[in-house]
Design a protein around this motif. Structure first.
Motif, mmCIF file in Angstrom:
data_model
loop_
_atom_site.group_PDB
_atom_site.id
_atom_site.type_symbol
_atom_site.label_atom_id
_atom_site.label_comp_id
_atom_site.label_asym_id
_atom_site.label_seq_id
_atom_site.Cartn_x
_atom_site.Cartn_y
_atom_site.Cartn_z
ATOM 1 N N GLN A 54 0.829 -1.198 0.000
ATOM 2 C CA GLN A 54 0.000 0.000 0.000
ATOM 3 C C GLN A 54 0.870 1.258 0.000
ATOM 4 O OE1 GLN A 54 -2.759 -0.678 3.248
ATOM 5 N NE2 GLN A 54 -4.213 -1.685 1.877
ATOM 6 N N GLY A 55 2.042 1.193 0.607
ATOM 7 C CA GLY A 55 2.993 2.306 0.524
ATOM 8 C C GLY A 55 3.459 2.523 -0.909
ATOM 9 N N LEU A 56 3.721 1.423 -1.615
ATOM 10 C CA LEU A 56 4.118 1.527 -3.019
ATOM 11 C C LEU A 56 2.955 2.032 -3.867
ATOM 12 C CD1 LEU A 56 6.197 -1.772 -3.340
ATOM 13 C CD2 LEU A 56 7.068 0.574 -3.139
ATOM 14 N N GLN A 57 1.742 1.631 -3.520
ATOM 15 C CA GLN A 57 0.574 2.159 -4.236
ATOM 16 C C GLN A 57 0.473 3.668 -4.057
ATOM 17 O OE1 GLN A 57 -2.451 -0.790 -2.609
ATOM 18 N NE2 GLN A 57 -3.181 -0.509 -4.718
ATOM 19 N N ALA A 58 0.730 4.140 -2.848
ATOM 20 C CA ALA A 58 0.696 5.589 -2.607
ATOM 21 C C ALA A 58 1.744 6.287 -3.467
ATOM 22 C CB ALA A 58 0.913 5.880 -1.120
ATOM 23 N N ASP A 59 2.931 5.684 -3.579
ATOM 24 C CA ASP A 59 3.966 6.237 -4.456
ATOM 25 C C ASP A 59 3.476 6.292 -5.904
ATOM 26 O OD1 ASP A 59 5.748 6.447 -2.341
ATOM 27 O OD2 ASP A 59 7.086 4.852 -3.037
ATOM 28 N N LEU A 60 2.796 5.241 -6.347
ATOM 29 C CA LEU A 60 2.328 5.216 -7.733
ATOM 30 C C LEU A 60 1.260 6.275 -7.990
ATOM 31 C CD1 LEU A 60 2.363 1.451 -8.752
ATOM 32 C CD2 LEU A 60 3.933 3.280 -9.422
ATOM 33 N N PHE A 61 0.503 6.651 -6.951
ATOM 34 C CA PHE A 61 -0.413 7.782 -7.126
ATOM 35 C C PHE A 61 0.376 9.056 -7.385
ATOM 36 C CE2 PHE A 61 -4.209 5.526 -5.933
ATOM 37 C CZ PHE A 61 -5.210 6.285 -6.517
ATOM 38 N N VAL A 62 1.501 9.208 -6.694
ATOM 39 C CA VAL A 62 2.355 10.370 -6.929
ATOM 40 C C VAL A 62 2.900 10.320 -8.356
ATOM 41 C CG1 VAL A 62 4.493 11.549 -6.246
ATOM 42 C CG2 VAL A 62 2.927 10.684 -4.493
ATOM 43 N N VAL A 63 3.364 9.143 -8.791
ATOM 44 C CA VAL A 63 3.877 9.005 -10.164
ATOM 45 C C VAL A 63 2.787 9.356 -11.172
ATOM 46 C CG1 VAL A 63 4.747 7.377 -11.906
ATOM 47 C CG2 VAL A 63 5.631 7.277 -9.564
ATOM 48 N N GLY A 64 1.584 8.833 -10.974
ATOM 49 C CA GLY A 64 0.487 9.121 -11.893
ATOM 50 C C GLY A 64 0.155 10.605 -11.941
ATOM 51 N N GLY A 65 0.096 11.229 -10.763
ATOM 52 C CA GLY A 65 -0.166 12.668 -10.718
ATOM 53 C C GLY A 65 0.952 13.459 -11.358
ATOM 54 N N ASP A 66 2.167 13.010 -11.144
ATOM 55 C CA ASP A 66 3.343 13.638 -11.745
ATOM 56 C C ASP A 66 3.213 13.603 -13.267
ATOM 57 O OD1 ASP A 66 5.992 14.412 -12.433
ATOM 58 O OD2 ASP A 66 6.878 13.205 -10.852
ATOM 59 N N LEU A 67 2.870 12.441 -13.804
ATOM 60 C CA LEU A 67 2.745 12.293 -15.255
ATOM 61 C C LEU A 67 1.563 13.071 -15.819
ATOM 62 C CD1 LEU A 67 3.535 8.493 -15.516
ATOM 63 C CD2 LEU A 67 4.944 10.362 -16.412
ATOM 64 N N ALA A 68 0.525 13.287 -15.013
ATOM 65 C CA ALA A 68 -0.675 13.987 -15.483
ATOM 66 C C ALA A 68 -0.572 15.498 -15.345
ATOM 67 C CB ALA A 68 -1.896 13.486 -14.698
ATOM 68 N N THR A 69 0.584 15.973 -14.859
ATOM 69 C CA THR A 69 0.720 17.396 -14.566
ATOM 70 C C THR A 69 1.914 17.976 -15.299
ATOM 71 O OG1 THR A 69 -0.156 16.928 -12.359
ATOM 72 C CG2 THR A 69 0.888 19.074 -12.689
ATOM 73 N N PRO A 70 1.721 19.053 -16.050
ATOM 74 C CA PRO A 70 2.865 19.711 -16.690
ATOM 75 C C PRO A 70 3.917 20.085 -15.639
ATOM 76 C CG PRO A 70 0.795 20.630 -17.482
ATOM 77 C CD PRO A 70 0.454 19.724 -16.334
ATOM 78 N N LEU A 71 5.183 20.008 -16.034
ATOM 79 C CA LEU A 71 6.278 20.253 -15.080
ATOM 80 C C LEU A 71 6.249 21.648 -14.464
ATOM 81 C CD1 LEU A 71 9.383 18.470 -16.661
ATOM 82 C CD2 LEU A 71 8.095 17.826 -14.623
ATOM 83 N N GLU A 72 5.672 22.618 -15.165
ATOM 84 C CA GLU A 72 5.677 23.983 -14.618
ATOM 85 C C GLU A 72 4.696 24.152 -13.455
ATOM 86 O OE1 GLU A 72 2.934 23.973 -18.225
ATOM 87 O OE2 GLU A 72 4.995 23.335 -17.877
ATOM 88 N N ARG A 73 3.813 23.182 -13.250
ATOM 89 C CA ARG A 73 2.868 23.250 -12.135
ATOM 90 C C ARG A 73 3.462 22.552 -10.921
ATOM 91 N NH1 ARG A 73 -2.199 25.352 -13.422
ATOM 92 N NH2 ARG A 73 -2.803 24.690 -11.340
ATOM 93 N N SER A 74 3.124 23.048 -9.758
ATOM 94 C CA SER A 74 3.659 22.495 -8.517
ATOM 95 C C SER A 74 2.712 21.435 -7.959
ATOM 96 C CB SER A 74 3.850 23.620 -7.495
ATOM 97 O OG SER A 74 4.328 23.082 -6.293
ATOM 98 N N VAL A 75 3.177 20.196 -7.960
ATOM 99 C CA VAL A 75 2.463 19.070 -7.356
ATOM 100 C C VAL A 75 3.509 18.164 -6.723
ATOM 101 C CG1 VAL A 75 0.543 19.098 -9.012
ATOM 102 C CG2 VAL A 75 2.544 17.656 -9.453
ATOM 103 N N PRO A 76 3.098 17.262 -5.833
ATOM 104 C CA PRO A 76 4.067 16.287 -5.337
ATOM 105 C C PRO A 76 4.636 15.489 -6.508
ATOM 106 C CG PRO A 76 2.070 16.243 -4.014
ATOM 107 C CD PRO A 76 1.779 17.107 -5.210
ATOM 108 N N ARG A 77 5.938 15.305 -6.500
ATOM 109 C CA ARG A 77 6.602 14.552 -7.565
ATOM 110 C C ARG A 77 7.502 13.497 -6.948
ATOM 111 N NH1 ARG A 77 5.097 16.797 -12.408
ATOM 112 N NH2 ARG A 77 4.657 19.019 -12.332
ATOM 113 N N ILE A 78 7.737 12.457 -7.703
ATOM 114 C CA ILE A 78 8.646 11.410 -7.247
ATOM 115 C C ILE A 78 10.051 11.997 -7.225
ATOM 116 C CG2 ILE A 78 9.396 10.205 -9.326
ATOM 117 C CD1 ILE A 78 7.513 8.587 -6.442
ATOM 118 N N THR A 79 10.863 11.607 -6.247
ATOM 119 C CA THR A 79 12.178 12.210 -6.044
ATOM 120 C C THR A 79 13.278 11.154 -6.057
ATOM 121 O OG1 THR A 79 12.145 11.941 -3.631
ATOM 122 C CG2 THR A 79 11.100 13.953 -4.530
ATOM 123 N N PRO A 80 14.523 11.581 -6.182
ATOM 124 C CA PRO A 80 15.628 10.618 -6.082
ATOM 125 C C PRO A 80 15.619 9.863 -4.755
ATOM 126 C CG PRO A 80 16.421 12.663 -7.039
ATOM 127 C CD PRO A 80 15.006 12.923 -6.572
#
Length: 179
Positions: A54-80
């Motif tokens: 479920q922790g990995l699922q939460a990460d994948l929500f971040v990945v999905g939101g990251d991919l659905a959002t242009p980079l110039e907008r501020s949203v949670p993004r996956i990090t190093p």
């Protein structure tokens, strides 16, 4: 608020920020593939490793939101740091597993089989993100690729650990001959 909006009835969907794109766009394919992998993790979580998955699922929500959002907008993004966390988990798991001597077939215990399926869907998502990155250079967080690559490796290690926990050996691949 109704579940349906009717705004997608003509084959378009909205990205975060309001831009409209076709539902078959590379960007929608990429985050849709991430969603498929997330659903597969949900199935695997019903069989065990619930909190971790479920922790990995939460990460994948971040990945999905990251991919659905242009980079110039501020949203949670996956990090190093997210990717490094997966590497640490892989290293810990591998330390307790026998060394691989050959290729293995996906399967074994039910949890292991579900994790292998999730792994293949993460690989599909990774390929979709590669295609998107090629089509839209500089428009995708490059960490999403690294994260998805490590996630598939982690799911492989988790599948092997699930087999070990269940007392089930990994299934070695053996070439079969046909008459």
């Amino acid at each position: 608020m109704k579940l349906y909006t009717r705004t997608g009835d003509t084959g378009e969907t909205g990205l975060y920020g309001g831009a409209r794109v076709r539902k078959d766009s590379l960007r929608v394919d990429a985050y849709g593939s991430v969603d498929e992998a997330n659903a597969a993790l949900g199935v695997a979580a019903t069989l065990g490793e619930t909190a971790r998955l479920q922790g990995l699922q939460a990460d994948l929500f971040v990945v999905g939101g990251d991919l659905a959002t242009p980079l110039e907008r501020s949203v949670p993004r996956i990090t190093p740091e997210d990717t490094e966390r997966l590497e640490h988990e892989i290293d810990t798991l591998e330390a307790g597993l026998p060394a691989l001597q050959n290729f293995i077939l996906p399967g074994g215990a039910p949890l292991a089989a579900a994790l292998h399926l999730a792994r293949t869907l993460v690989r599909r998502a990774e390929r979709a993100v590669v295609t998107l990155c090629d089509a839209e250079p500089g428009q995708v967080n490059p960490e999403t690729l690294r994260y998805l690559n490590r996630l598939s490796d982690l799911l492989f290690a988790l599948a092997r650990a699930a087999n070990q926990s269940a007392g089930q050996a990994d299934i070695p691949w053996k070439r079969t001959t046909r008459d």
